[in-house]
Every structure is written in C-alpha cells, then in structure tokens.
Scaffold this active site. Structure first.
Site, PDB file in Angstrom:
ATOM      1  N   GLU B  60      19.119 -18.534 -94.460  1.00 58.23           N
ATOM      2  CA  GLU B  60      18.687 -19.854 -93.953  1.00 58.23           C
ATOM      3  C   GLU B  60      17.308 -19.828 -93.332  1.00 58.23           C
ATOM      4  O   GLU B  60      16.493 -20.699 -93.587  1.00 58.23           O
ATOM      5  CB  GLU B  60      19.702 -20.408 -92.944  1.00 58.23           C
ATOM      6  CG  GLU B  60      20.848 -21.193 -93.576  1.00 58.23           C
ATOM      7  CD  GLU B  60      21.863 -20.306 -94.268  1.00 58.23           C
ATOM      8  OE1 GLU B  60      21.817 -19.078 -94.088  1.00 58.23           O
ATOM      9  OE2 GLU B  60      22.711 -20.857 -95.009  1.00 58.23           O
ATOM     10  N   HIS B 129      31.767 -24.545 -88.204  1.00 54.60           N
ATOM     11  CA  HIS B 129      31.609 -25.553 -89.260  1.00 54.60           C
ATOM     12  C   HIS B 129      31.913 -26.949 -88.719  1.00 54.60           C
ATOM     13  O   HIS B 129      32.369 -27.815 -89.458  1.00 54.60           O
ATOM     14  CB  HIS B 129      32.538 -25.258 -90.444  1.00 54.60           C
ATOM     15  CG  HIS B 129      32.223 -23.977 -91.154  1.00 54.60           C
ATOM     16  ND1 HIS B 129      32.477 -22.751 -90.610  1.00 54.60           N
ATOM     17  CD2 HIS B 129      31.673 -23.739 -92.378  1.00 54.60           C
ATOM     18  CE1 HIS B 129      32.103 -21.803 -91.454  1.00 54.60           C
ATOM     19  NE2 HIS B 129      31.600 -22.371 -92.529  1.00 54.60           N
TER      20      HIS B 129
END
Lengths: 339, 325
Positions: B60, B129
């Site tokens: 990322e 998440h």
C-alpha cells in the site's frame, strides 16, 4: 512529444563540450553550496541547510542525460540535483533565504525545492518518498506513451526503508522507465551504512528486484555519466528500471551548523577529500581531454560571477506576502483558510 | 427511473470517465480481471487492459506513493483499497506528500488522485476491516473527503472526484454498497460542499454521516409517530463541509444532534458542534448533542459488534432526550 536523437558518445569517449559542461555544473553546485554555508553563518538562512559538497559528480553525470520533460525527485540533500536539473543558483539561494523569488516561492527552504516547469518535481524532508514518486512518474510516462524517464536521487539512508523495497519492486513488475540513483555517502545523518545495512552492497540489491544494479565510483563524473547514459537509454527504449549505487562522501556536516564529530574521523574525511570529484574532473579535462587551463579558469570565473550575483539577487529579493500563506492548499483559487 | 446499487453507480461514473480520459488508471489488489473485491471495476479490464487496471502486490505505501508521483506527472490515478483500513500503511505518503504537493509547489503541480475504499462497522469484519478514519483526513489541509450514502449521490460525487485536481478520499460504507436507488443513466456531477436534506422536519436537526443516515431515517419514522418531526442532513462531503445548510436547519429547529459511528474525540461531530456554536449560538434552544460509536476497537462477535455502533433505538432515545432538554 518530440523525441530527440541521442548524442551520447560510446562508453569511453566523452565529447569535450560535454566534459566541460560537467565541470561547469559541478563547480556551480560547489560554489553555490559554499555561498550558502557562508550565508547560513550570517543568519540569512532561516532553517536547515544540507549541502551537497563532495557529491557533485552524481547530479552532474546523471542530469547530463535528462531533458526538461524528464522528472527528477530528490531528497533532503537536493540542492545539487536542483541546480544540475537547471534551477538557477539565484532561485535556489532565494529559496533558502525565504524570498518570493525562490524556486518554491519561499514555501520550502532547503528541503522542498520545486521547479516542475523544468522537471524538478520536488525534494523532500522525508527519506524515501522520492523513490515512489519517481516510480509514479515512470508510470505516467509509460501510460502516456512517451520516452520520458523518472529519476529518484536518494542516500544510503533510504535503502533500508520500505519505500525502497516497494518502489523498486513496483517499477520492476511494471517495467517502468525509472532510474534509482543511490548516493551512498556512507552515513545516514551519523549512522554508518556499514552498521545499518545487513547487505551494504546496494548495487547487488538490483537483482533482488529483477533489475540491473550497478555499483560505481560516485566521485568519478565520467563513470557516473556513462552508467547513467546506459540506464537512461534502456529506460527510454522500454527496457525498464535500473539501480545505480554511486559511492561517495559528504565532506561537510549533515547540516550546516551541526556538530560534525563523534561518528567519523578526520582521517576518513581527509581521505575522501583527496578524492574530490571536481579536482578529479579538472585533472581529467587537462590530461585526457587536452583542455587548456585558461578554458577552465574562464569557467571558474564565470561560475563565481554567477554565484555572487545570485546571492545579491536573493538578498535583495522581496519577502512573500503574508496574505499568500494559505494559497494553493487546493487546486481551485480562493479557498478559505479553513472550512 | 431504473434502480442500481451504490457500487454500480460509482462504476458507471468510472466507466464513463475512463472512456473519455485515457490518463485515468486504477490500481489495487484484485481490481484487474477479477473486477474488484466489491465489484468496483467489473468489466473494465476487458475494455482497458492491464495498464489502466493494474493489479498490485500488497504494497500500500508503495502504490500510494507511486500514484502520487503519477498524479504529479500527467495521469489521474485511482487507488482502490478494497477496505480503507489498508490506507493506514500509506499515511506518510498521503499526509506528508499527496496533501502537501500542490501547496509546496505553489500551485504549479496538481494532485488529481482518488483514494477509495469501504468503511464502516458491520458483518463481523473485525477491527482491521471496519474503520472509517474520515476525521483523520478532514483534519489535514489538502484533502477532499467524500462519504456518499445513496446511489444517486455516489455517481454524481464520484464523477466530480474524477475531474478534481485535488486528492479525494472517497469512502463507501460497506453496509450500503449493495443498496439500490434511482440513478439516471446519463452523466451528471454533484459539487463537493453541498449537503442534502434527507428528510425535512421542524423540531430537531440531525446531521448523520455514512450508514448513520439510513438508521436515522428509520428512527425518524418512529419519532414521527410521537409527533417529533426531525430534519436529517447528510453532509455528503466532510471537506468541504456545508455548514451553512446545518446552520439554516438549526435556525429552523433550534436543536442539533450529530450521529456518527466513528470515535467522538476530535471527530466530525465536534467540528460541526463547534461551528454551530460559533456561528448559530442564538438559534440553539438546547445544548448540541453527539451520538458516536464506542471509543474502542471494533470487535468481531455480533453481540459485541452491535454494542459499539449507534443503532436506531439509541438514535430515537438521543432525539427524545434532546427534545426534552
């Protein structure tokens, strides 16, 4: 997008005018840095000042291959890259003086140098991001079907950072036109690279990412020029990225005004000063290129005049208007200072 | 009008923009042939291939920094994070770089970068998440922050993001991704900084963010039975924030509650409350109230998860308490 024919000589054969240009660029960097060091002592520089003294061959040798539409991203020690890419000394000095005429209009100082109109896409106070941004420039240039290249200059301090690993891997898997130029000056601030790296052979790390990796004498401008020439040509031709490790040394302190003791010996500094890249280039020009000493003296005088005038220009330049302090936070004009 | 899901709506905007502008490309994990974990790019790989739909390694920080560099040099990247929690690995590249480049270059560089991903608590996704994180980005000068709540808004706001020269954080709550709503087939844009009045009322104003809009509207049905008419404002973008619409509503109702599932301290509710107190103090008939998610990481078990996010019953009670104040 015009594609210029390459004028690079074959390895070993350096055009004399190109070699003289190395000397002019390196000397411009050196004299500008020496001026900045004096200005720092005089209190004209308000923040940090990281000089590039001792490393000039790398910026000069790499940027000699670059066009204004190639993109350079650099690090906190970036004065030399900005100058070699074409930022006039007066705009660099004015920036460190915090003036409106500086290359970043007084917003950046030593560590944030921007001149995107000539492909100087910014230096950074954070170690590592330039590697990723140069990779992104390579992505754009590939997507836009150009032969432009992205170049990242960074020190040995960056190669133990995740940005190095992620950036080189991404450039490799996308086969991007990027040069990763590691200026291994042996110390990340004052942490020795020999201590900080499990594998201190940076050039060898290229193979870990599936790209050519080269280690070379970063104080030899001819060697840098030739290695960078091969890498740039490969990138322009779609051959993907290259990692260059240029072994060099910063002979001044990490930043002006910092104590430069306790992590290296004077003997070591002196040993590297004897390998000064500008003195070596001068010898090369006199002996291998049969340049007359008068020609070098003319360059030396011209550079000194340029730097002297640049300092005067910077000192006499206006300050940025305080009312502009919140401009350009967003792309649209007239954004309020806070929402 | 035909009805499509929120994800289909943003995909329509994306497809139209990609057809028109070949500098747009998308990166992410599984956004290529697979079409995205949440179907954000379904069908686009077949049209535009791997250069514009680029699957990424789990890297990322690397691909966010790469896309910042690409945005500075002539292309318009979109980072599809899948779950926006993954953006945290790239915060330095975003806050120190993407958000500051336009300013530091004194406006000579642009940063047309979209960062999109799913936010929010639900479905036992657990703490890595389930985050939303929009207060973090609202705090930083340089970002635009968009939180759509209807398919219609999502299409129009995403279309605006796709032509913006600023870095846009586009956050889609996972509990409403597949909710359907009426969406025109033609292209349109919705400007940033214009709130939507999701329900008109005269007794109390509730500003709700993301999935809390839907829950608040459910609460309004019950409150209406008791004669309490709530005005619900969906800010749609948190930066820029349309405080004028909130002030206008409070001028009418005299009461304000902010419902937001993210953490309370330094949150968007604190910001809205402060601005209303500064600019609309004389309109207030009661203290401004906030209803937030619990100040804790998000747990997995359904009973625990339900306990950390505001529900319809709590919204009803909060409004009743505010009305009694």
């Amino acid at each position: 997008m015009s594609v210029q024919p390459t004028t690079d000589p074959a390895p070993g054969q350096i055009d004399r005018s190109a070699a003289l240009e190395f000397y002019r660029v390196m000397l411009t960097i050196r004299r500008t840095e020496e001026q900045l060091a004096r200005s720092h002592q005089q209190g004209l520089i308000h923040g940090a000042c990281h000089t590039y003294v001792g490393q000039e061959a790398i910026a000069a040798g790499v940027c000699a291959h670059l066009r204004p539409d190639d993109a350079v991203f650099s690090t906190h020690r970036g004065h030399g890259h900005a100058l070699a890419k074409g930022v006039p000394p007066r705009e660099l000095i004015a920036e460190l003086f915090g003036r409106a005429t500086g290359c970043s209009r007084g917003r950046g100082g030593s560590m944030h140098l921007f001149a995107p109109e000539i492909g100087m896409m910014g230096t950074s106070g954070i170690v590592g991001p330039c590697i990723l941004q140069a990779t992104g420039a390579g992505y754009s240039f590939q997507l836009l079907k150009t032969d432009r290249v992205g170049v990242a200059f960074f020190g040995d301090g960056a190669v133990n950072n995740g940005a190095f690993h992620e950036g080189l891997n991404l450039a490799s898997i996308c086969r991007l036109p990027v040069l990763f130029v590691c200026e291994n000056n042996q110390y990340a601030t004052e942490i020795a690279f020999a201590y900080a790296a499990g594998n201190p052979q940076v050039g060898m790390r290229g193979s870990a990412y599936g790209m050519p990796g080269v280690t070379l004498d970063g104080n030899d401008v001819v060697a840098v020029y030739q290695a960078a020439g091969e890498a740039v040509a490969r990138a322009r031709a779609g051959g993907g990225p290259t990692l260059l490790e240029c072994r060099t040394y910063r002979t001044r302190a990490h930043a002006e005004g910092m104590r430069d003791v306790g992590y290296r010996t004077q003997e070591e500094v002196d040993r590297w000063k004897a390998q000064d890249p500008i003195a070596r280039c001068r010898t090369y020009l006199l002996q291998k290129q049969a340049v007359a000493v008068e020609a070098l003296e003319q360059i030396e005088a011209d550079v000194q005049t340029t730097v002297t005038e640049a300092e005067r220009f910077a000192r006499n330049s206006p300050w940025p208007e305080a009312t502009t302090a919140c401009q350009h936070v967003y792309s649209e004009p007239a954004q309020p200072a806070s929402h | 009008m035909r009805e499509i899901t929120l994800i289909e709506a943003t995909r329509e905007a994306l497809a139209a923009a990609m057809a028109r502008d070949n500098t747009i490309f998308v990166v992410g994990e599984g956004i290529g042939p697979r079409g995205g974990n949440f179907n954000t790019t379904t069908g686009l790989y077949d049209l535009y291939g791997p250069e514009r739909l680029r699957d990424m390694p789990i890297s990322e920080r690397g691909f966010v920094g790469m896309c910042a560099g690409a945005a500075m040099t002539g292309s318009r990247p979109i980072v599809d994070f899948m779950f926006v929690d993954f953006i945290l690995d790239a915060m330095g590249e975003l806050i120190n770089q993407a958000a500051k480049i336009q300013y530091m270059s004194s406006g000579r560089l642009k940063m047309p970068l979209i960062l999109r991903g799913c936010i929010g608590i639900g479905h036992s996704a657990a703490t890595h998440h389930s985050g939303s994180y929009f207060p973090h980005f609202v705090n930083i000068p340089g970002f635009r922050v968009v939180v759509p709540t209807t398919p219609y808004d999502a299409k129009g706001l995403f279309a605006t993001a796709l032509v913006s020269d600023d870095p846009v954080i586009f956050l889609e709550h996972k509990s409403i991704l597949f909710h359907k709503g009426a969406v025109p087939e033609e292209e349109y844009t919705i400007p940033f900084g214009q709130a939507r009045v999701a329900r008109a009322g005269q007794h109390c104003t509730v500003v709700a963010v993301g999935a809390m809009v839907g829950k608040t509207l459910q609460a309004c049905e019950r409150l209406a039975l008791a004669g309490i008419e709530v005005e619900v404002i969906d800010p749609r973008t948190l930066n820029p924030l349309d405080i004028q619409s909130v002030l206008a509503s409070v001028h009418k109702t005299g009461r304000l509650l902010i419902v937001d599932e993210t953490f309370q301290p330094c949150g968007i509710g604190a910001e809205i409350a402060a601005q209303v107190v500064e600019q609309g103090f004389d309109d207030l008939d009661a203290p401004v109230c906030r209803l937030n998610g619990a100040y804790a990481p998000t747990p997995y078990s359904p009973t625990l998860e339900a306990a950390v996010v505001p529900n319809v019953e709590e919204i009803v009670r909060a409004v009743e308490t505010l009305m009694a104040a």
